[in-house]
Design a protein around this motif. Structure first.
Motif, short mmCIF file in Angstrom:
data_model
loop_
_atom_site.label_atom_id
_atom_site.label_comp_id
_atom_site.label_asym_id
_atom_site.label_seq_id
_atom_site.Cartn_x
_atom_site.Cartn_y
_atom_site.Cartn_z
N PRO A 98 4.88 -8.75 -2.90
CA PRO A 98 4.33 -9.94 -3.56
C PRO A 98 3.14 -10.55 -2.83
N LEU A 99 2.89 -10.12 -1.58
CA LEU A 99 1.82 -10.70 -0.79
C LEU A 99 0.57 -9.82 -0.74
N LEU A 100 0.57 -8.76 -1.56
CA LEU A 100 -0.62 -7.92 -1.67
C LEU A 100 -1.73 -8.64 -2.43
N THR A 101 -2.91 -8.06 -2.42
CA THR A 101 -3.98 -8.57 -3.26
C THR A 101 -3.57 -8.39 -4.72
N PRO A 102 -3.57 -9.46 -5.50
CA PRO A 102 -3.14 -9.34 -6.90
C PRO A 102 -3.89 -8.23 -7.63
N GLY A 103 -3.14 -7.43 -8.35
CA GLY A 103 -3.74 -6.33 -9.09
C GLY A 103 -3.71 -5.00 -8.37
N THR A 104 -3.35 -5.00 -7.08
CA THR A 104 -3.32 -3.75 -6.31
C THR A 104 -1.91 -3.19 -6.16
N GLU A 105 -0.92 -3.85 -6.73
CA GLU A 105 0.46 -3.44 -6.49
C GLU A 105 0.72 -1.99 -6.88
N SER A 106 0.25 -1.59 -8.06
CA SER A 106 0.47 -0.22 -8.52
C SER A 106 -0.24 0.79 -7.63
N ALA A 107 -1.44 0.44 -7.17
CA ALA A 107 -2.18 1.33 -6.28
C ALA A 107 -1.44 1.51 -4.96
N VAL A 108 -0.88 0.43 -4.46
CA VAL A 108 -0.13 0.51 -3.20
C VAL A 108 1.11 1.39 -3.37
N VAL A 109 1.85 1.18 -4.45
CA VAL A 109 3.03 2.01 -4.70
C VAL A 109 2.63 3.48 -4.80
N GLU A 110 1.52 3.75 -5.47
CA GLU A 110 1.05 5.14 -5.60
C GLU A 110 0.72 5.73 -4.24
N ARG A 111 0.06 4.97 -3.39
CA ARG A 111 -0.30 5.45 -2.05
C ARG A 111 0.95 5.72 -1.21
N LEU A 112 1.92 4.82 -1.29
CA LEU A 112 3.14 4.98 -0.50
C LEU A 112 3.96 6.15 -1.02
N ALA A 113 4.02 6.30 -2.34
CA ALA A 113 4.76 7.42 -2.92
C ALA A 113 4.14 8.75 -2.50
N ALA A 114 2.82 8.79 -2.42
CA ALA A 114 2.12 10.02 -2.05
C ALA A 114 2.40 10.42 -0.60
#
Length: 203
Positions: free
Chosen positions: A120-136
């Motif tokens: 919840p403390l990420l830059t708004p709008g980047t949540e999906s990108a972060v999940v994608e990076r972590l999943a990768a």
């Protein structure tokens, strides 16, 4: 700018560490997140602490025999982590741009943990990108564990990310929901304001 940076100015590492030191002196168990992760994967597993902060979770996991890497964007938090455990690998990077290869790190983690309201403390709008990076960064069958608040009582900022939104981001990144709890002590999730979610990489 991330909500964390807006909240702290990126200079709160020492203050944050002091707060947890005070909690430890009061007798509070500060290792719930690490114990939770240790119950999911055996010692020796590779663990990425995403949004590692001052290193509280990762240092404990390293003590338990895990092969850990910590990443965070807040230099003041990483300064504390490096001072406490200079022998462990700490990297300053934006989670939304995280690329293990650029850091010389293998992308075959058994578990990625994002504790401490990272999502919840990420830059708004980047949540999906972060999940994608972590999943990768996960090996096939690896686990993403994230615990975060969902309401004002469990967050230092107004609520933003919902569980359905988070689950959708995970699904898009090739992650399946395995389990969900209300606390790091693995209490059953009851629809309350805090959730610990465990997702598995399907490929």
């Amino acid at each position: 700018m991330s909500r964390w940076q807006e909240l702290t100015g990126g200079t709160s590492g020492s203050e944050y560490a002091a707060r947890f030191e005070a909690l430890a002196r009061s007798g509070k168990d500060l290792h719930g997140e690490a114990s939770f992760c240790a119950a999911l994967v055996p010692a020796g597993s590779r663990v990425l602490d995403a949004g590692c902060g001052t290193g509280r979770v990762m240092i404990r996991l390293a003590e338990l025999g895990y092969d850990c890497v910590g990443i965070d964007l807040d230099a003041s938090m990483l300064d504390v982590a490096r001072a406490q455990a200079p022998g462990l690998p700490w990297f300053r990077t934006d989670l939304a741009a995280f690329d293990p290869a650029l850091l010389g790190v293998a992308a075959d983690f058994d578990l990625v943990v994002a504790a401490g309201n990272v999502m919840p403390l990420l830059t708004p709008g980047t949540e999906s990108a972060v999940v994608e990076r972590l999943a990768a960064a996960l090996r096939p069958g690896g686990l993403l564990v994230a615990g975060f608040g969902l309401d004002a009582a469990h967050l230092p900022v107004p609520p933003g990310l919902t569980l359905p939104e988070y689950d959708a981001s995970c699904a898009a990144a090739g992650l399946d929901l395995v389990d969900r709890f209300a606390t790091w002590d693995a209490a059953p999730y009851d629809g309350g304001g805090y959730a610990v979610s465990v997702h598995r990489a399907t490929s």
